[in-house]
Design a protein around this motif. Structure first.
Motif, PDB file in Angstrom:
ATOM      1  N   ALA A 208       0.834  -1.198   0.000  1.00  0.00           N
ATOM      2  CA  ALA A 208       0.000   0.000   0.000  1.00  0.00           C
ATOM      3  C   ALA A 208       0.868   1.247   0.000  1.00  0.00           C
ATOM      4  CB  ALA A 208      -0.945   0.010   1.205  1.00  0.00           C
ATOM      5  N   MET A 209       0.261   2.345  -0.450  1.00  0.00           N
ATOM      6  CA  MET A 209       0.924   3.646  -0.525  1.00  0.00           C
ATOM      7  C   MET A 209      -0.162   4.711  -0.466  1.00  0.00           C
ATOM      8  SD  MET A 209       3.376   5.006  -3.657  1.00  0.00           S
ATOM      9  CE  MET A 209       4.880   4.216  -3.083  1.00  0.00           C
ATOM     10  N   ASN A 210       0.167   5.886   0.090  1.00  0.00           N
ATOM     11  CA  ASN A 210      -0.801   6.977   0.015  1.00  0.00           C
ATOM     12  C   ASN A 210      -1.150   7.240  -1.446  1.00  0.00           C
ATOM     13  OD1 ASN A 210       2.082   7.963   0.378  1.00  0.00           O
ATOM     14  ND2 ASN A 210       1.151   9.788  -0.522  1.00  0.00           N
ATOM     15  N   GLY A 211      -2.436   7.492  -1.693  1.00  0.00           N
ATOM     16  CA  GLY A 211      -2.915   7.459  -3.070  1.00  0.00           C
ATOM     17  C   GLY A 211      -3.494   8.737  -3.627  1.00  0.00           C
ATOM     18  N   GLY A 212      -3.046   9.893  -3.162  1.00  0.00           N
ATOM     19  CA  GLY A 212      -3.534  11.134  -3.733  1.00  0.00           C
ATOM     20  C   GLY A 212      -3.718  12.214  -2.689  1.00  0.00           C
ATOM     21  N   MET A 213      -3.829  13.451  -3.146  1.00  0.00           N
ATOM     22  CA  MET A 213      -3.910  14.593  -2.234  1.00  0.00           C
ATOM     23  C   MET A 213      -5.313  14.738  -1.665  1.00  0.00           C
ATOM     24  SD  MET A 213      -1.580  17.234  -4.397  1.00  0.00           S
ATOM     25  CE  MET A 213       0.074  16.734  -4.880  1.00  0.00           C
TER      26      MET A 213
ATOM     27  N   PHE B  45     -11.665   2.147 -10.231  1.00  0.00           N
ATOM     28  CA  PHE B  45     -11.089   3.002  -9.193  1.00  0.00           C
ATOM     29  C   PHE B  45     -10.334   4.115  -9.899  1.00  0.00           C
ATOM     30  CE2 PHE B  45     -11.457  -1.159  -7.236  1.00  0.00           C
ATOM     31  CZ  PHE B  45     -11.987  -0.889  -5.987  1.00  0.00           C
ATOM     32  N   ALA B  46     -10.348   5.313  -9.332  1.00  0.00           N
ATOM     33  CA  ALA B  46      -9.598   6.418  -9.927  1.00  0.00           C
ATOM     34  C   ALA B  46      -9.234   7.425  -8.853  1.00  0.00           C
ATOM     35  CB  ALA B  46     -10.404   7.093 -11.037  1.00  0.00           C
ATOM     36  N   THR B  47      -8.063   8.024  -9.006  1.00  0.00           N
ATOM     37  CA  THR B  47      -7.634   9.109  -8.125  1.00  0.00           C
ATOM     38  C   THR B  47      -6.900  10.144  -8.961  1.00  0.00           C
ATOM     39  OG1 THR B  47      -6.396   9.658  -6.100  1.00  0.00           O
ATOM     40  CG2 THR B  47      -5.472   7.932  -7.492  1.00  0.00           C
ATOM     41  N   GLN B  48      -7.185  11.414  -8.703  1.00  0.00           N
ATOM     42  CA  GLN B  48      -6.552  12.513  -9.421  1.00  0.00           C
ATOM     43  C   GLN B  48      -5.507  13.157  -8.531  1.00  0.00           C
ATOM     44  OE1 GLN B  48      -9.197  15.735 -10.395  1.00  0.00           O
ATOM     45  NE2 GLN B  48      -7.763  16.686 -11.848  1.00  0.00           N
ATOM     46  N   SER B  49      -4.371  13.487  -9.115  1.00  0.00           N
ATOM     47  CA  SER B  49      -3.319  14.150  -8.366  1.00  0.00           C
ATOM     48  C   SER B  49      -2.502  14.995  -9.332  1.00  0.00           C
ATOM     49  CB  SER B  49      -2.440  13.119  -7.639  1.00  0.00           C
ATOM     50  OG  SER B  49      -1.588  13.755  -6.714  1.00  0.00           O
ATOM     51  N   GLY B  50      -1.468  15.609  -8.812  1.00  0.00           N
ATOM     52  CA  GLY B  50      -0.657  16.427  -9.691  1.00  0.00           C
ATOM     53  C   GLY B  50       0.552  17.009  -8.983  1.00  0.00           C
TER      54      GLY B  50
ATOM     55  N   ILE C 257      -5.919   5.844  -0.155  1.00  0.00           N
ATOM     56  CA  ILE C 257      -4.831   4.883  -0.001  1.00  0.00           C
ATOM     57  C   ILE C 257      -4.917   3.878  -1.147  1.00  0.00           C
ATOM     58  CG2 ILE C 257      -3.891   3.021   1.431  1.00  0.00           C
ATOM     59  CD1 ILE C 257      -4.903   4.579   3.886  1.00  0.00           C
ATOM     60  N   LEU C 258      -3.809   3.680  -1.843  1.00  0.00           N
ATOM     61  CA  LEU C 258      -3.710   2.711  -2.931  1.00  0.00           C
ATOM     62  C   LEU C 258      -3.184   1.409  -2.365  1.00  0.00           C
ATOM     63  CD1 LEU C 258      -3.664   2.237  -6.107  1.00  0.00           C
ATOM     64  CD2 LEU C 258      -1.239   2.891  -5.972  1.00  0.00           C
ATOM     65  N   GLY C 259      -3.863   0.300  -2.642  1.00  0.00           N
ATOM     66  CA  GLY C 259      -3.436  -0.959  -2.051  1.00  0.00           C
ATOM     67  C   GLY C 259      -3.566  -2.149  -2.974  1.00  0.00           C
ATOM     68  N   VAL C 260      -2.768  -3.172  -2.708  1.00  0.00           N
ATOM     69  CA  VAL C 260      -2.859  -4.468  -3.370  1.00  0.00           C
ATOM     70  C   VAL C 260      -3.393  -5.453  -2.337  1.00  0.00           C
ATOM     71  CG1 VAL C 260      -1.623  -6.336  -4.523  1.00  0.00           C
ATOM     72  CG2 VAL C 260      -0.960  -3.961  -4.939  1.00  0.00           C
ATOM     73  N   VAL C 261      -4.492  -6.127  -2.715  1.00  0.00           N
ATOM     74  CA  VAL C 261      -5.212  -6.995  -1.773  1.00  0.00           C
ATOM     75  C   VAL C 261      -5.250  -8.408  -2.325  1.00  0.00           C
ATOM     76  CG1 VAL C 261      -7.451  -7.409  -0.683  1.00  0.00           C
ATOM     77  CG2 VAL C 261      -6.622  -5.069  -0.949  1.00  0.00           C
ATOM     78  N   ARG C 262      -5.067  -9.370  -1.411  1.00  0.00           N
ATOM     79  CA  ARG C 262      -5.274 -10.769  -1.779  1.00  0.00           C
ATOM     80  C   ARG C 262      -6.254 -11.409  -0.815  1.00  0.00           C
ATOM     81  NH1 ARG C 262       0.482 -11.615  -2.364  1.00  0.00           N
ATOM     82  NH2 ARG C 262       1.074 -10.831  -4.420  1.00  0.00           N
TER      83      ARG C 262
END
Length: 243
Positions: A78-83, A145-150, A238-243
């Motif tokens: 996982a990683m923070n996924g946008g402002m 899923f979508a997240t906007q950042s810049g 939060i951006l994550g990979v799930v199993r």
């Protein structure tokens, strides 16, 4: 997996049971240390998290891991996924399970988000794309899923035109790119870095034709297979990979 040139590999751990579905490693680029992960969205469940069923922001990797654990799943990366705003709502577009929870923003403005062009990470069923925000509005792609950042770090193989090679603005930063083969590459700097060098990491090392800055001050990584679990300020998406 790592066909990237000019990488000094310090740690190399596969996160997937299948060959090369997800992998994290450490590297140095121009004497700056980074941790990078490559994910195959066709093989991994990559998604975004914002709030629990009661409408409370997750805010931390611990809370997301506990949430998916109640579903018999495991958060493996996982990683923070946008402002986000002080209330942790996304600054720009946010889509979760096909539902738009925050609209796209195309105006310029103060801060990194408003340093146009910015962009959208769009996750489909087994696919990932990074699209410039105005192009996203025109094309209207369907995103699960979508997240906007810049700002965008790399745009059609070129660096963002406002980046300066000798800029003294250096912070811990994290971002995401998509290779021509459709694989996701995430990176977080383990020492302060300016935008120009961070963008060149994606363009010149990872060879991603498009890459997107996610954030700086709150940049964090959760990768338990390499013993990494960063703590800090409460997060928004939060951006994550799930199993």
């Amino acid at each position: 997996m790592k066909t990237f040139a000019a990488i000094l590999t310090l740690t190399n751990v596969a996160l997937g049971t299948g060959a090369l579905a997800a992998e994290c490693w450490s590297l140095a680029f121009e004497n700056v240390p980074f941790t990078a992960c490559e994910i195959d969205p066709a093989e991994e469940d990559v998604r975004l998290f914002l709030k629990d069923a009661a409408g409370r922001p997750f805010g931390s990797f611990v809370d997301v891991a506990a949430h998916v654990g109640t579903q018999g799943r495991q958060l493996v990366l996982a990683m923070n996924g946008g402002m986000y705003h002080p209330n942790r709502n996304p600054v720009g577009l946010y889509v979760e399970d096909g539902m738009e929870l925050a609209p796209v923003v195309t105006s310029d403005g103060p801060g990194n988000f408003g340093l146009l062009p910015n962009g959208v990470l769009c996750l489909g069923d087994g696919t990932a794309d990074i699209v410039e925000s105005h192009s996203f509005v025109r094309s209207g792609p369907s995103c699960k899923f979508a997240t906007q950042s810049g700002p965008l770090l790399v745009i059609d193989g070129e660096l963002h035109p406002r980046f300066l090679a000798n800029s003294p603005s250096r912070f811990i930063r994290n971002g995401i790119g998509v290779t021509q083969a459709g694989r996701i590459v995430t990176a977080i700097s383990d020492a302060p870095v300016n935008f120009h060098r961070f963008a060149r990491l994606f363009r010149d090392v990872f060879k991603t034709p498009e890459a997107l800055f996610l954030d700086g001050k709150v940049s964090r990584l959760y990768a338990p297979m390499i013993g990494r679990h960063d703590f800090g300020l409460p997060m928004g998406p939060i951006l994550g990979v799930v199993r």
